[in-house]
Design a protein around this motif. Sequence first.
Motif, short mmCIF file in Angstrom:
data_model
loop_
_atom_site.label_atom_id
_atom_site.label_comp_id
_atom_site.label_asym_id
_atom_site.label_seq_id
_atom_site.Cartn_x
_atom_site.Cartn_y
_atom_site.Cartn_z
N PRO A 198 54.53 34.98 30.44
CA PRO A 198 53.20 35.42 30.84
C PRO A 198 52.68 34.62 32.04
O PRO A 198 52.78 33.40 32.07
N GLY A 199 52.15 35.34 33.01
CA GLY A 199 51.60 34.68 34.19
C GLY A 199 52.58 34.51 35.33
O GLY A 199 52.21 34.00 36.39
N VAL A 200 53.83 34.94 35.12
CA VAL A 200 54.87 34.77 36.15
C VAL A 200 55.43 36.13 36.53
O VAL A 200 55.89 36.90 35.67
N TRP A 201 55.40 36.43 37.82
CA TRP A 201 55.95 37.67 38.37
C TRP A 201 57.10 37.35 39.31
O TRP A 201 57.20 36.22 39.83
N ASN B 293 46.72 40.34 40.68
CA ASN B 293 45.27 40.37 40.84
C ASN B 293 44.60 41.03 39.64
O ASN B 293 43.56 40.56 39.15
N GLY B 294 45.18 42.12 39.15
CA GLY B 294 44.61 42.77 37.98
C GLY B 294 44.61 41.86 36.76
O GLY B 294 43.64 41.85 35.98
N ASP B 295 45.66 41.09 36.60
CA ASP B 295 45.73 40.16 35.47
C ASP B 295 44.67 39.07 35.60
O ASP B 295 44.03 38.67 34.62
N LEU B 296 44.46 38.59 36.82
CA LEU B 296 43.43 37.58 37.05
C LEU B 296 42.03 38.15 36.80
O LEU B 296 41.15 37.45 36.28
N ILE B 297 41.82 39.40 37.17
CA ILE B 297 40.52 40.03 36.91
C ILE B 297 40.26 40.07 35.41
O ILE B 297 39.14 39.80 34.94
N THR B 298 41.29 40.40 34.65
CA THR B 298 41.14 40.43 33.19
C THR B 298 40.75 39.05 32.66
O THR B 298 39.85 38.92 31.82
N GLU B 299 41.42 38.02 33.18
CA GLU B 299 41.09 36.66 32.73
C GLU B 299 39.70 36.25 33.20
O GLU B 299 38.93 35.63 32.44
N ASP B 300 39.35 36.56 34.45
CA ASP B 300 38.02 36.23 34.97
C ASP B 300 36.93 36.87 34.09
O ASP B 300 35.91 36.25 33.79
N THR B 301 37.18 38.11 33.70
CA THR B 301 36.19 38.81 32.87
C THR B 301 36.08 38.17 31.49
O THR B 301 34.96 37.98 30.97
N ARG B 302 37.22 37.82 30.90
CA ARG B 302 37.19 37.17 29.59
C ARG B 302 36.44 35.85 29.64
O ARG B 302 35.62 35.54 28.77
N LEU B 303 36.69 35.06 30.69
CA LEU B 303 36.01 33.78 30.83
C LEU B 303 34.51 33.97 31.05
O LEU B 303 33.68 33.21 30.54
N ALA B 304 34.15 35.00 31.84
CA ALA B 304 32.74 35.28 32.10
C ALA B 304 32.01 35.68 30.82
O ALA B 304 30.85 35.25 30.56
N GLU C 248 42.52 29.13 29.76
CA GLU C 248 42.98 29.55 31.07
C GLU C 248 44.41 29.08 31.30
O GLU C 248 44.76 27.94 31.02
N GLN C 249 45.26 29.98 31.84
CA GLN C 249 46.65 29.64 32.12
C GLN C 249 46.75 28.84 33.41
O GLN C 249 45.88 28.89 34.27
#
Length: 323
Positions: A276-279, A306-317, A94-95
Amino acid sequence: MKQQRYDVVIVGGGAAGLSGALALGRARRSVLVIDAGEPRNAPASHVHNYLGRESTPPGELLAIGRGEAAGYGAEFVQGRVASAERLPESGTGEQGFRVVTEDGRSAEARRLLVTTGLVDELPPVPGLPARWGREVLHCPYCHGHEVADRPIGVLATGSLAVHQALMWRQWSDDVTLFLHTGPEPTEEEYEQLAARGVAVVDGEVAGLEVADDRFTGVTLASGRVVPREALVVQARFTARSAVLESLGLEPVAQEMGGAVIGSYIPTDSTGATEVPGVWAAGNVTRLTEQVIGAAAAGLMAGGAVNGDLITEDTRLAVAARRA
């Protein structure tokens, strides 16, 4: 700061930052906005070209935006972020980032959105800063209507001066180009200026005339005073990029018509930087954006985060399910 780690920390609470906070709050993300309280448009009396909010005072628009974002859970603290750093990845990959304010407070976030804007660096003419945003102007779409049909001066400091003079001629038939330190116009440019009735004055400008707290004219080095009621200048737009630079990003020069008009941090169309992770959104990455455009960019970046966080949330899940 009510907690130490957020989904997103937003650095900067102008139109871009507040729009991003609103979008992320509505996406049920934990959001912290850290704002230094120094909006670029503070000297201006009103915001223009903002559909539905035309002529709203800048401070009022920000107060409305803060209230809307807070209504969806966004938190706000006042302070100036001095630096940001990437945290070591967790065991799950996780970043994370940590931001530190000048007074030593810190907060962590999974993602960063930087909306710190820019600084307008004015030409070195005595009196300009005190009248900036009042009668000393730069954007015809922001201020042209308010000085329509009045005597307008254009201060030449670079190759865009003739372009500026011809632009402002749309709002007044009494426009004077002061050559000051700018280049001599070409024969073609002189013809264009003459055809549009724009006067040209040689000599450097030494200062401004002010009476009863109103700008009344331009004083030349020769001592001659040319009456004017507004003065257009070309400010240099310098991105407030210190936080992004602390993460390894570098500002680049932006050109317009062959002239450098300032510096910005490059991003893609969603505001994603090379880190990565910075906008980033708003004037820190798009120098000529008006308020409504900055708000739109903040919304775009908030959705992308938010879309990037959803991708990470899904990967972690998925990883947790397989464990």
